[in-house]
Motif scaffolding. Structure first.
Motif, mmCIF file in Angstrom:
data_model
loop_
_atom_site.group_PDB
_atom_site.id
_atom_site.type_symbol
_atom_site.label_atom_id
_atom_site.label_comp_id
_atom_site.label_asym_id
_atom_site.label_seq_id
_atom_site.Cartn_x
_atom_site.Cartn_y
_atom_site.Cartn_z
ATOM 1 N N CYS A 10 0.827 -1.209 0.000
ATOM 2 C CA CYS A 10 0.000 0.000 0.000
ATOM 3 C C CYS A 10 0.863 1.261 0.000
ATOM 4 O O CYS A 10 1.838 1.357 0.741
ATOM 5 C CB CYS A 10 -0.898 -0.015 1.242
ATOM 6 N N ILE A 11 0.445 2.228 -0.841
ATOM 7 C CA ILE A 11 1.152 3.513 -0.891
ATOM 8 C C ILE A 11 0.303 4.645 -0.316
ATOM 9 O O ILE A 11 0.636 5.828 -0.471
ATOM 10 C CB ILE A 11 1.582 3.855 -2.334
ATOM 11 N N SER A 13 -2.754 5.831 -1.054
ATOM 12 C CA SER A 13 -3.406 6.754 -1.983
ATOM 13 C C SER A 13 -4.872 7.022 -1.650
ATOM 14 O O SER A 13 -5.426 8.034 -2.064
ATOM 15 C CB SER A 13 -3.318 6.192 -3.400
ATOM 16 N N GLY A 14 -5.514 6.100 -0.954
ATOM 17 C CA GLY A 14 -6.859 6.351 -0.449
ATOM 18 C C GLY A 14 -8.007 6.014 -1.376
ATOM 19 O O GLY A 14 -9.171 6.199 -1.005
ATOM 20 N N GLN A 15 -7.740 5.524 -2.576
ATOM 21 C CA GLN A 15 -8.855 5.206 -3.479
ATOM 22 C C GLN A 15 -9.787 4.152 -2.912
ATOM 23 O O GLN A 15 -10.984 4.173 -3.151
ATOM 24 C CB GLN A 15 -8.342 4.712 -4.845
ATOM 25 N N CYS A 16 -9.231 3.194 -2.180
ATOM 26 C CA CYS A 16 -10.077 2.125 -1.626
ATOM 27 C C CYS A 16 -11.080 2.686 -0.631
ATOM 28 O O CYS A 16 -12.224 2.229 -0.575
ATOM 29 C CB CYS A 16 -9.207 1.055 -0.972
ATOM 30 N N GLN A 26 -7.824 4.343 6.563
ATOM 31 C CA GLN A 26 -6.390 4.600 6.467
ATOM 32 C C GLN A 26 -5.844 4.978 7.829
ATOM 33 O O GLN A 26 -6.521 5.668 8.610
ATOM 34 C CB GLN A 26 -6.107 5.745 5.487
ATOM 35 N N GLY A 31 -1.353 6.981 6.442
ATOM 36 C CA GLY A 31 -2.292 6.754 5.347
ATOM 37 C C GLY A 31 -2.343 5.331 4.828
ATOM 38 O O GLY A 31 -3.060 5.057 3.863
ATOM 39 N N VAL A 33 -3.417 1.569 4.406
ATOM 40 C CA VAL A 33 -4.760 0.996 4.491
ATOM 41 C C VAL A 33 -4.948 0.146 5.760
ATOM 42 O O VAL A 33 -4.024 -0.533 6.221
ATOM 43 C CB VAL A 33 -5.049 0.163 3.220
ATOM 44 N N CYS A 55 -7.110 0.393 -6.968
ATOM 45 C CA CYS A 55 -5.903 0.461 -6.126
ATOM 46 C C CYS A 55 -4.656 0.456 -7.006
ATOM 47 O O CYS A 55 -4.400 -0.510 -7.727
ATOM 48 C CB CYS A 55 -5.869 -0.725 -5.160
ATOM 49 N N ALA A 57 -1.625 0.135 -6.223
ATOM 50 C CA ALA A 57 -0.537 -0.698 -5.713
ATOM 51 C C ALA A 57 -0.871 -2.192 -5.741
ATOM 52 O O ALA A 57 -0.056 -3.007 -5.324
ATOM 53 C CB ALA A 57 -0.217 -0.279 -4.279
ATOM 54 N N ALA A 59 -2.796 -3.791 -3.869
ATOM 55 C CA ALA A 59 -2.615 -4.215 -2.478
ATOM 56 C C ALA A 59 -3.843 -4.914 -1.899
ATOM 57 O O ALA A 59 -3.797 -5.364 -0.754
ATOM 58 C CB ALA A 59 -2.276 -2.997 -1.615
ATOM 59 N N ILE A 60 -4.910 -5.002 -2.690
ATOM 60 C CA ILE A 60 -6.153 -5.612 -2.188
ATOM 61 C C ILE A 60 -6.451 -6.857 -3.015
ATOM 62 O O ILE A 60 -6.420 -6.800 -4.244
ATOM 63 C CB ILE A 60 -7.340 -4.644 -2.320
#
Ligand code: SF4
Length: 64
Positions: A10-11, A13-16, A26, A31, A33, A55, A57, A59-60
């Motif tokens: 995870c970076i 970014s907050g889109q999730c 977050q 930040g 996740v 996402c 990255a 990451a999900i």
């Protein structure tokens, strides 16, 4: 649906969170996740699938 996250990827970014704010949050400090619900209801499934798609990255992951 079973949801898993990889906090190492995870970076922050907050889109999730924007896609599914009852499933993802977050960390205050950086930040990264946080998974709020690893077994979301079927009514949230489309939002969670959308989170996976956006996402940056990868990451999900989900198991249907
Ligand atoms: S969208 Fe991906 S990279 Fe961004 S906060 Fe969520 S898990 Fe992390």
């Amino acid at each position: 649906m079973k949801v898993t996250i990889d906090q190492d990827k995870c970076i922050g970014s907050g889109q999730c969170v924007m896609a599914a704010d009852r499933v993802f949050d977050q960390r205050e400090e950086d930040g990264i996740v946080v998974l709020l619900d690893e077994d979301p209801s079927s009514e949230q499934a489309d939002d969670v699938r959308h989170a996976v798609e956006v996402c940056p990255a990868l990451a999900i992951t989900i198991e249907e």
